[in-house]
Structures are given as C-alpha cells and as structure tokens.
Design a protein around this motif. Structure first.
Motif, short mmCIF file in Angstrom:
data_model
loop_
_atom_site.label_atom_id
_atom_site.label_comp_id
_atom_site.label_asym_id
_atom_site.label_seq_id
_atom_site.Cartn_x
_atom_site.Cartn_y
_atom_site.Cartn_z
N GLY A 18 0.79 -1.21 0.00
CA GLY A 18 0.00 0.00 0.00
C GLY A 18 0.83 1.27 0.00
N LEU A 19 2.04 1.18 0.55
CA LEU A 19 2.87 2.38 0.72
C LEU A 19 4.18 2.32 -0.06
N TRP A 20 4.51 1.17 -0.65
CA TRP A 20 5.84 0.98 -1.22
C TRP A 20 5.81 0.04 -2.41
N GLU A 21 6.94 -0.02 -3.10
CA GLU A 21 7.19 -1.01 -4.15
C GLU A 21 8.60 -1.56 -3.95
N VAL A 22 8.80 -2.79 -4.32
CA VAL A 22 10.14 -3.38 -4.33
C VAL A 22 10.51 -3.59 -5.80
N TRP A 23 11.70 -3.13 -6.16
CA TRP A 23 12.18 -3.23 -7.54
C TRP A 23 13.39 -4.13 -7.62
N ARG A 24 13.46 -4.91 -8.70
CA ARG A 24 14.66 -5.66 -9.04
C ARG A 24 15.60 -4.68 -9.74
N GLY A 25 16.88 -4.77 -9.36
CA GLY A 25 17.83 -3.87 -9.99
C GLY A 25 19.25 -4.35 -9.83
N ASP A 26 20.15 -3.45 -10.15
CA ASP A 26 21.59 -3.73 -10.06
C ASP A 26 22.28 -2.58 -9.36
N HIS A 27 23.27 -2.92 -8.54
CA HIS A 27 24.16 -1.91 -7.98
C HIS A 27 25.25 -1.70 -9.02
N ARG A 28 25.24 -0.55 -9.67
CA ARG A 28 26.12 -0.33 -10.81
C ARG A 28 27.61 -0.45 -10.46
N GLN A 29 28.01 0.05 -9.32
CA GLN A 29 29.43 0.05 -8.98
C GLN A 29 29.92 -1.32 -8.54
N GLN A 30 29.06 -2.07 -7.86
CA GLN A 30 29.47 -3.39 -7.35
C GLN A 30 29.08 -4.53 -8.29
N GLY A 31 28.25 -4.25 -9.28
CA GLY A 31 27.81 -5.29 -10.19
C GLY A 31 26.96 -6.35 -9.52
N ALA A 32 26.25 -5.99 -8.47
CA ALA A 32 25.45 -6.94 -7.71
C ALA A 32 23.96 -6.76 -8.00
N SER A 33 23.23 -7.86 -8.08
CA SER A 33 21.78 -7.80 -8.18
C SER A 33 21.21 -7.41 -6.82
N VAL A 34 20.19 -6.57 -6.83
CA VAL A 34 19.62 -6.07 -5.58
C VAL A 34 18.09 -6.02 -5.68
N ALA A 35 17.47 -5.95 -4.53
CA ALA A 35 16.06 -5.60 -4.43
C ALA A 35 16.02 -4.29 -3.65
N VAL A 36 15.34 -3.31 -4.20
CA VAL A 36 15.30 -1.97 -3.60
C VAL A 36 13.85 -1.63 -3.28
N LYS A 37 13.60 -1.31 -2.02
CA LYS A 37 12.26 -0.93 -1.59
C LYS A 37 12.16 0.59 -1.62
N VAL A 38 11.13 1.10 -2.28
CA VAL A 38 10.94 2.55 -2.38
C VAL A 38 9.51 2.90 -1.98
N LEU A 39 9.38 4.04 -1.33
CA LEU A 39 8.05 4.53 -0.96
C LEU A 39 7.34 5.08 -2.18
#
Length: 68
Positions: A18-39
């Motif tokens: 209801g208040l947020w989304e989680v996105w699949r992404g990449d940390h550009r500098q570390q080359g790591a896959s991440v999940a990022v939660k944003v309001l």
C-alpha cells in the motif's frame, strides 16, 4: 523500463504494498543484483511513513553489519 536511483539501476517492480514497491535492480558500482524498496510518491510526503521507512532502513543496516 530502467530507472537510475543513486548507485542503483532499477529494472522492474517485483512486489507492491500500500505504501511501497520493491524493484529488481543492479548496484552499478558493485555489479550486484539487488532488491530496492521505495516509498510511493504519496507516502513519501507523510512524515510518519518516512520515519517508519527510515527505522526499517536502520534495522536492515544493523542486520547487515551483524552478518559481516
């Protein structure tokens, strides 16, 4: 759709609340896959939601320190 956000490149939403989304992404500098939660934009305007989100961020940071 690809969205830059700080050191991250967000690729696609993978979960929504209801208040947020989680996105699949990449940390550009570390080359790591991440999940990022944003309001959601509307949630980010309410100081109560922002403070709750910040508490969650601090809790996750403490957990990450415990595992390192």
């Amino acid at each position: 759709m690809s969205i830059p956000l700080g050191p991250f490149q967000l690729e696609s939403p993978i979960a929504r609340g209801g208040l947020w989304e989680v996105w699949r992404g990449d940390h550009r500098q570390q080359g790591a896959s991440v999940a990022v939660k944003v309001l959601h934009r509307t949630s980010s305007q309410d100081p109560r939601f922002v403070e709750a989100f910040n508490r969650e961020v601090r809790a996750m940071a403490r957990l990450a320190q415990d595992f390192n």
